[in-house]
Design a protein around this motif. Sequence first.
Motif, short mmCIF file in Angstrom:
data_model
loop_
_atom_site.label_atom_id
_atom_site.label_comp_id
_atom_site.label_asym_id
_atom_site.label_seq_id
_atom_site.Cartn_x
_atom_site.Cartn_y
_atom_site.Cartn_z
N PRO A 1 -1.78 3.03 9.17
CA PRO A 1 -1.93 4.24 8.34
C PRO A 1 -2.46 3.92 6.94
CG PRO A 1 0.20 4.23 9.45
CD PRO A 1 -0.40 2.87 9.68
N ARG A 2 -3.40 4.72 6.50
CA ARG A 2 -3.96 4.55 5.15
C ARG A 2 -2.95 4.95 4.07
NH1 ARG A 2 -9.54 3.87 4.84
NH2 ARG A 2 -10.61 3.92 6.87
N GLU A 3 -1.94 5.70 4.48
CA GLU A 3 -0.92 6.09 3.51
C GLU A 3 -0.23 4.87 2.91
OE1 GLU A 3 -1.32 7.39 6.42
OE2 GLU A 3 -1.75 9.53 6.05
N LEU A 4 -0.14 3.80 3.67
CA LEU A 4 0.45 2.57 3.14
C LEU A 4 -0.41 2.01 2.01
CD1 LEU A 4 1.51 0.81 6.48
CD2 LEU A 4 2.96 2.09 4.90
N ASP A 5 -1.74 2.06 2.19
CA ASP A 5 -2.64 1.60 1.13
C ASP A 5 -2.48 2.45 -0.13
OD1 ASP A 5 -3.39 0.61 3.61
OD2 ASP A 5 -5.48 0.38 3.04
N GLU A 6 -2.44 3.76 0.08
CA GLU A 6 -2.35 4.67 -1.05
C GLU A 6 -1.04 4.49 -1.80
OE1 GLU A 6 -2.89 8.44 0.74
OE2 GLU A 6 -5.01 8.10 1.25
N ALA A 7 0.05 4.29 -1.07
CA ALA A 7 1.34 4.07 -1.72
C ALA A 7 1.33 2.78 -2.53
CB ALA A 7 2.46 4.03 -0.68
N ALA A 8 0.69 1.75 -2.00
CA ALA A 8 0.61 0.49 -2.73
C ALA A 8 -0.26 0.62 -3.97
CB ALA A 8 0.05 -0.60 -1.80
N LYS A 9 -1.34 1.41 -3.88
CA LYS A 9 -2.20 1.61 -5.04
C LYS A 9 -1.46 2.35 -6.15
CE LYS A 9 -6.58 1.66 -2.49
NZ LYS A 9 -7.73 2.48 -2.04
N ILE A 10 -0.60 3.30 -5.77
CA ILE A 10 0.20 4.02 -6.77
C ILE A 10 1.12 3.05 -7.50
CG2 ILE A 10 2.00 5.75 -7.05
CD1 ILE A 10 0.75 7.30 -4.75
N ASP A 11 1.60 2.04 -6.78
CA ASP A 11 2.48 1.04 -7.39
C ASP A 11 1.70 -0.01 -8.16
OD1 ASP A 11 4.68 2.29 -6.36
OD2 ASP A 11 4.74 1.05 -4.54
N GLY A 12 0.38 0.13 -8.21
CA GLY A 12 -0.44 -0.78 -9.00
C GLY A 12 -1.04 -1.95 -8.25
N ALA A 13 -0.97 -1.94 -6.92
CA ALA A 13 -1.52 -3.05 -6.14
C ALA A 13 -3.03 -2.91 -6.02
CB ALA A 13 -0.88 -3.08 -4.75
N GLY A 14 -3.73 -4.04 -6.09
CA GLY A 14 -5.16 -4.07 -5.90
C GLY A 14 -5.51 -4.29 -4.44
N HIS A 15 -6.83 -4.36 -4.16
CA HIS A 15 -7.27 -4.51 -2.77
C HIS A 15 -6.79 -5.83 -2.17
CE1 HIS A 15 -9.71 -0.91 -2.51
NE2 HIS A 15 -10.25 -1.20 -3.68
N LEU A 16 -6.86 -6.90 -2.93
CA LEU A 16 -6.46 -8.19 -2.41
C LEU A 16 -4.97 -8.22 -2.09
CD1 LEU A 16 -7.26 -11.06 -1.68
CD2 LEU A 16 -6.81 -11.73 -4.06
N ARG A 17 -4.16 -7.62 -2.95
CA ARG A 17 -2.71 -7.58 -2.70
C ARG A 17 -2.39 -6.70 -1.49
NH1 ARG A 17 1.68 -9.26 -5.20
NH2 ARG A 17 3.66 -8.16 -4.93
N ILE A 18 -3.09 -5.58 -1.36
CA ILE A 18 -2.89 -4.71 -0.20
C ILE A 18 -3.23 -5.47 1.08
CG2 ILE A 18 -3.74 -2.65 0.98
CD1 ILE A 18 -4.11 -1.39 -1.78
N PHE A 19 -4.36 -6.18 1.03
CA PHE A 19 -4.79 -6.95 2.20
C PHE A 19 -3.77 -8.02 2.56
CE2 PHE A 19 -6.95 -10.87 3.61
CZ PHE A 19 -7.43 -10.45 4.83
N TRP A 20 -3.25 -8.71 1.56
CA TRP A 20 -2.37 -9.85 1.80
C TRP A 20 -0.95 -9.43 2.18
CZ3 TRP A 20 -3.22 -14.81 2.66
CH2 TRP A 20 -2.17 -15.70 2.55
N THR A 21 -0.43 -8.39 1.55
CA THR A 21 0.98 -8.03 1.75
C THR A 21 1.20 -6.92 2.76
OG1 THR A 21 0.91 -6.46 -0.09
CG2 THR A 21 1.55 -8.72 -0.60
N ILE A 22 0.16 -6.16 3.07
CA ILE A 22 0.33 -5.04 3.99
C ILE A 22 -0.46 -5.25 5.28
CG2 ILE A 22 -0.07 -2.57 4.34
CD1 ILE A 22 0.47 -2.12 1.41
N MET A 23 -1.77 -5.46 5.14
CA MET A 23 -2.62 -5.51 6.32
C MET A 23 -2.34 -6.74 7.18
SD MET A 23 -4.29 -2.72 6.03
CE MET A 23 -5.65 -2.88 7.19
N LEU A 24 -2.30 -7.91 6.57
CA LEU A 24 -2.12 -9.13 7.37
C LEU A 24 -0.79 -9.17 8.12
CD1 LEU A 24 -3.67 -12.03 5.25
CD2 LEU A 24 -4.62 -10.80 7.20
#
Length: 283
Positions: A171-194
């Motif tokens: 779900p993209r909602e996970l990305d959006e929630a992480a962005k609200i918390d200040g996470a960048g693309h690399l952090r989203i990729f490393w901590t959520i996607m992988l």
Amino acid sequence: MAMTRKTKSKIEVAFIYLFFVLMFIVIGYPLMWAVMMSINPGTNMLVTDLFPDKPTLEHYIWLFTSPASDYLIWYKNSLIIAVLNSIGSVVLTSLIAYAFSRYKFVGRKYGLYLFLLLQMFPALMGGMVALYILLTTIGLVDSIWGLLLIYLGGQIPFNAWLVKGYYDTIPRELDEAAKIDGAGHLRIFWTIMLPLAKPILAVVALFNFMAPFMDFLLPQIVLTDPNNYTLALGLYNFINDQFSTNFTRFAAGSILIAIPIALVFLLLQRYLIGGLTAGATKG
């Protein structure tokens, strides 16, 4: 009298078991022949027995101890290529698939179509001459590093399409929630996607680890020095020598190929099952 549901269910189960038995015979019988051939004395395949009267391990001992055997060199070359190909494929594929799954950029649509097209045609087979010229130009012909480079590049279309499809289910909602918390693309990729993509990345790692052990045609074109041979190419010489053939040594060397593949499968199976279970419970 109409067939009851219970009887119909028993018949279906019986056909399922029959199918599994047939598949076991189809897969297990050649494997058993290879194992038994490897412990048969002599060298000729035509005079070997399915259950030898005097089983021997002389062929395995010869592979590892004889000065005339380059088996350990071939094994080392195959392991180096397999490990680096597996790790490199996971890194490249995960990054490329993430870009195509989450970013919007010019050429994205046609890039995906190109990946799909390259899967439909044996592009690697058609580009053998070009690949050989490329390796000659950069000085990597007759080198395991040149072979590794081709493996890493050739796996991208299929694996990227495969992993991209899996990323799309996250779900993209996970990305959006992480962005609200200040996470960048690399952090989203490393901590959520992988972490969520462990099952598909385990599949990519396993398939790309297996490929160098199974491939024969590409190493035959790229490699000429016996010290750079992979196992598939080296073992082929046991049964293709114009002066002598040794099918029993070939069988022994082939059986040993399964050891690292089985170990990697057992290692990655834990991540595969764990990732699937975590996804099911968090859904």
